[in-house]
Design a protein around this motif. Structure first.
Motif, PDB file in Angstrom:
ATOM      1  N   CYS A 135       3.121  10.165   2.577  1.00 42.21           N
ATOM      2  CA  CYS A 135       3.574  10.773   1.316  1.00 42.21           C
ATOM      3  C   CYS A 135       2.995  12.178   1.180  1.00 42.21           C
ATOM      4  CB  CYS A 135       3.135   9.926   0.127  1.00 42.21           C
ATOM      5  SG  CYS A 135       3.883   8.293   0.106  1.00 42.21           S
ATOM      6  N   CYS A 138       5.350   5.733  -2.320  1.00 40.23           N
ATOM      7  CA  CYS A 138       3.993   6.225  -2.557  1.00 40.23           C
ATOM      8  C   CYS A 138       3.250   5.431  -3.619  1.00 40.23           C
ATOM      9  CB  CYS A 138       4.042   7.698  -2.967  1.00 40.23           C
ATOM     10  SG  CYS A 138       4.647   8.776  -1.664  1.00 40.23           S
ATOM     11  N   LYS A 139       3.808   4.345  -4.063  1.00 38.72           N
ATOM     12  CA  LYS A 139       3.158   3.547  -5.094  1.00 38.72           C
ATOM     13  C   LYS A 139       2.463   2.344  -4.452  1.00 38.72           C
ATOM     14  CE  LYS A 139       6.360   4.803  -8.802  1.00 38.72           C
ATOM     15  NZ  LYS A 139       7.097   5.820  -8.049  1.00 38.72           N
ATOM     16  N   GLY A 140       1.360   1.928  -5.050  1.00 39.88           N
ATOM     17  CA  GLY A 140       0.643   0.757  -4.571  1.00 39.88           C
ATOM     18  C   GLY A 140       0.569  -0.309  -5.655  1.00 39.88           C
ATOM     19  N   TRP A 176      -5.715  10.133  -7.809  1.00 38.06           N
ATOM     20  CA  TRP A 176      -4.702   9.146  -8.117  1.00 38.06           C
ATOM     21  C   TRP A 176      -4.993   8.535  -9.485  1.00 38.06           C
ATOM     22  CZ3 TRP A 176      -7.794   7.616  -3.669  1.00 38.06           C
ATOM     23  CH2 TRP A 176      -8.726   6.633  -3.940  1.00 38.06           C
ATOM     24  N   GLU A 186       0.820  -1.207   0.000  1.00 35.90           N
ATOM     25  CA  GLU A 186       0.000   0.000   0.000  1.00 35.90           C
ATOM     26  C   GLU A 186       0.857   1.261   0.000  1.00 35.90           C
ATOM     27  OE1 GLU A 186      -3.889  -0.581   2.333  1.00 35.90           O
ATOM     28  OE2 GLU A 186      -2.345  -1.422   3.632  1.00 35.90           O
ATOM     29  N   PRO A 187       0.344   2.346  -0.612  1.00 36.06           N
ATOM     30  CA  PRO A 187       1.048   3.629  -0.513  1.00 36.06           C
ATOM     31  C   PRO A 187       1.066   4.104   0.936  1.00 36.06           C
ATOM     32  CG  PRO A 187      -0.609   3.659  -2.261  1.00 36.06           C
ATOM     33  CD  PRO A 187      -0.848   2.423  -1.465  1.00 36.06           C
ATOM     34  N   SER A 188       2.147   4.758   1.327  1.00 31.67           N
ATOM     35  CA  SER A 188       2.271   5.271   2.684  1.00 31.67           C
ATOM     36  C   SER A 188       1.403   6.509   2.868  1.00 31.67           C
ATOM     37  CB  SER A 188       3.732   5.632   2.978  1.00 31.67           C
ATOM     38  OG  SER A 188       3.839   6.366   4.165  1.00 31.67           O
ATOM     39  N   ARG A 242       2.926  13.037  -5.669  1.00 30.70           N
ATOM     40  CA  ARG A 242       3.310  12.040  -4.679  1.00 30.70           C
ATOM     41  C   ARG A 242       3.969  10.812  -5.312  1.00 30.70           C
ATOM     42  NH1 ARG A 242      -1.865  11.136  -0.970  1.00 30.70           N
ATOM     43  NH2 ARG A 242      -0.373   9.854   0.179  1.00 30.70           N
ATOM     44  N   ASP A 243       3.760  10.596  -6.608  1.00 36.78           N
ATOM     45  CA  ASP A 243       4.263   9.378  -7.231  1.00 36.78           C
ATOM     46  C   ASP A 243       5.772   9.410  -7.455  1.00 36.78           C
ATOM     47  OD1 ASP A 243       3.328  11.382  -9.276  1.00 36.78           O
ATOM     48  OD2 ASP A 243       4.515  10.042 -10.549  1.00 36.78           O
TER      49      ASP A 243
END
Length: 400
Positions: free
Chosen positions: A307, A318-320, A368, A302-304, A312-313
């Motif tokens: 972030c 920050c990636k899921g 997102w 999961e993304p934090s 954010r990417d």
């Protein structure tokens, strides 16, 4: 008349607000915009031999999948009111789901760690509630579509006491119906029935039917326990079908014998330890003597929540990334020769989803990008060709 429903929803929220001592009202909304890539939008299928011809694919097309508007009222005494509507722009305005009352309920405190929910919303009393925070994918799995996706109407009691949880509901019974694996929003509908039969596969599903409510009730319950980062639950649901349900099953399943029982049970487990998560669900149902069952395994990173920034990417944290495997089975022999024969087919789905959270602080919006792929495979009877119902799309989620 759909605008009237929207006005009634807003008026009721205002009435709750006026009747209370300065409750806090929050209003939010979101939009899903999808870009489908290389999907089948039309084809011809011989309903006797199962042969598929004249497949037409579209390279890229845009669709406004869903628009949501919702409001939450927070009262000083702990009560909470919630209402939400969905708009599905790709459906005809005459369709009951074009403007859909997704939720409208009040939560009342009922002691330490407990509350009673009265109204319409997600079923909190069976399995893992498939909201986005749990399911991680934009599309629901075939298992969720079959057992937990549709909303319920009726009182629900939920209590958490230390590591233990208990939920119980007395609900308006849902109707047996179907959902379509491989449905895109939606060129197949624009092209009519033959395109649907050749590019999607129906499967049995519990359906909310606002325009044709069932007079029967069903009892639903889940008992859960937390073991550190792992939550495990056991669920059951029981009720009865009516004559309309029997007529539907007769039209879809040649072996249906008139049985009016409707039972479900299952087990589920959810593990979360940032940034990792995993879940498992197994459900088994008896729908008028037709046994339908399935399981689902979901793994992901999961993304934090920490972030920050305009894009954010840019940070790997920050990636899921999520992977889901689903299998649903039905005990009815698969048949050729009828328009809906594919509803008897067993289905497997492997889905992968990649999420890039984006945040735009100065405008008050967050959003997102979600890249999602579904590989759908059905156990077609001998001689029938596999239906081209795989899906890939890029989705922009924008909310305020």
């Amino acid at each position: 008349h759909k605008l009237i429903y929207l006005l009634v929803l807003l008026c009721l929220l205002w009435a709750f607000s006026a009747a209370a001592d300065e409750p806090r009202l929050e209003v939010h909304g979101w939009l899903l915009t999808r870009y489908y890539v290389d999907v089948a939008e039309d084809a011809n299928r011989n309903l006797v031999t199962g042969e598929i011809t004249d497949v037409e694919e579209v390279s890229v097309f845009e669709a406004a999948e869903r628009i949501s508007l919702y409001g939450t009222l927070h009262f000083d005494d702990g009560r909470k009111g919630y209402g939400e509507i969905y708009i599905h722009p790709w459906l005809p305005e005459s369709d009951p789901s074009f403007l859909y009352l997704e939720s409208f309920y009040m939560d009342f405190p009922a002691g330490p760690g407990a509350k009673v929910r009265v109204g319409k919303g997600r079923n909190q009393t069976f399995g893992i509630v498939p909201h986005y925070g749990n399911r991680k994918f934009s599309n629901y799995s075939p298992l969720a579509e079959m057992f937990t996706m549709d909303r319920v109407l009726g009182p629900q009691y939920m209590k958490e006491s230390g590591p233990e949880s208990f939920a119980f509901g007395i609900l308006n019974s849902q109707r047996p119906g179907h959902r379509l694996t491989g449905l895109t929003a939606d060129n197949q509908i624009d092209n009519g029935g033959p395109a649907l039969l050749a590019t999607t596969v129906p499967h049995l599903a519990d359906r909310d039917a606002p325009s044709n409510r069932v007079g029967n009730l069903q009892i639903s319950s889940r008992i859960g326990r937390q073991f550190g980062d792992l939550d495990i639950g056991v669920s059951g649901r029981m009720g009865n079908l009516d004559d309309d349900d029997a007529a539907y099953l007769t039209s879809r399943f040649p072996t249906y014998d008139g049985d009016l029982d409707m039972h479900r049970w299952g087990v589920d487990a959810m593990y979360k330890k940032a940034p990792y998560m995993a879940s498992f669900q197994y459900f088994e149902g008896d729908t008028g003597g037709i046994d339908n069952e399935g399981y689902e395994i979901l793994l992901g990173v999961e993304p934090s929540k920490e972030c920050t920034g305009l894009w954010r990417d840019l940070s790997p944290a920050c990636k899921g990334l999520f992977v889901r495997y689903t299998k649903i089975d039905i005990d009815v022999p698969p048949l050729l020769g009828t328009a809906w024969d594919a509803i008897t087919w067993d289905t497997e789905q492997l889905a992968v989803s990649y999420v890039l959270p984006l945040k735009l602080d100065n405008a008050g919006f967050f959003k997102w990008l979600q890249f999602e792929y579904e590989r759908n495979k059905e156990d077609a009877p001998g001689g029938a060709e596999e239906i081209p119902n795989d899906i890939f799309f890029v989705e922009l989620f924008t909310a305020f």
